[in-house]
Design an enzyme around this catalytic site. Structure first.
Site, PDB file in Angstrom:
ATOM      1  N   PRO A  63       0.906  -1.282  -0.011  1.00  0.00           N
ATOM      2  CG  PRO A  63      -0.022  -1.127   2.052  1.00  0.00           C
ATOM      3  CD  PRO A  63       0.641  -1.993   1.324  1.00  0.00           C
ATOM      4  CG  HIS A  64       2.106   2.870  -3.176  1.00  0.00           C
ATOM      5  ND1 HIS A  64       1.864   1.770  -3.508  1.00  0.00           N
ATOM      6  CD2 HIS A  64       2.001   3.439  -4.279  1.00  0.00           C
ATOM      7  CE1 HIS A  64       1.663   1.469  -4.510  1.00  0.00           C
ATOM      8  NE2 HIS A  64       1.754   2.544  -5.184  1.00  0.00           N
ATOM      9  N   GLY A  65       0.669   5.976  -1.618  1.00  0.00           N
ATOM     10  CA  GLY A  65      -0.252   7.127  -1.716  1.00  0.00           C
ATOM     11  C   GLY A  65      -0.236   7.187  -3.315  1.00  0.00           C
TER      12      GLY A  65
END
Length: 145
Positions: A63-65
């Site tokens: 998960p990342h932005g």
């Protein structure tokens, strides 16, 4: 690279399971505690997940932005959390949730190192067999992440 973006305090092992949202929240909280992101980064992770799954295969989610939320990143860092009970990531089985915050384009190099590590099933098995966060940290660090 591990000394720069990953410390022992950013590595955890849980015997149980978590929901995708709980796992993403923990990843974001670890990154925030490390001083790498603002409190808005969890929302950034959720935005990314709504457009494209961060499930990568081989029991790994990263998960990342989004590019639009880069302002929530203060510094490059990783969080590594193993859920021995698993995480249902939109129907895909995940054991490892690696949260990434990359300042500038640094996330590309970090993603590349993670992908190389998790593309080797023998290495993934070693990561699953690590008994302590310290042992897991040492394995990830030895891989050059």
């Amino acid at each position: 690279m591990a000394r720069d973006v990953l410390s022992i305090g950013q590595v955890r092992i849980h015997s149980g399971s978590a929901t995708r949202e709980e796992a993403m929240k923990e990843a974001a909280d670890i990154l925030e505690s490390a001083g790498a992101v603002t409190s808005a980064y969890f929302d950034a992770m959720q935005q990314r997940e709504q457009t494209v799954s961060t499930y990568m295969g081989n029991e790994l989610a990263i998960p990342h932005g989004t590019n639009e939320t880069k302002h929530t990143i203060l510094d490059s860092a990783l969080s590594v959390v193993r859920y021995d009970g698993g995480v249902d990531w939109d129907g895909e089985p995940v054991t490892f949730v690696v949260g990434i915050a990359g300042k500038g384009d640094e996330h590309l190099e970090i993603l590349s190192q993670i992908a190389i590590l998790f593309s080797d099933e023998d290495e993934v098995q070693k990561l699953k067999e690590a008994e302590t966060p310290e042992e897991l940290f040492a394995l990830v660090s030895a891989a050059g992440v």
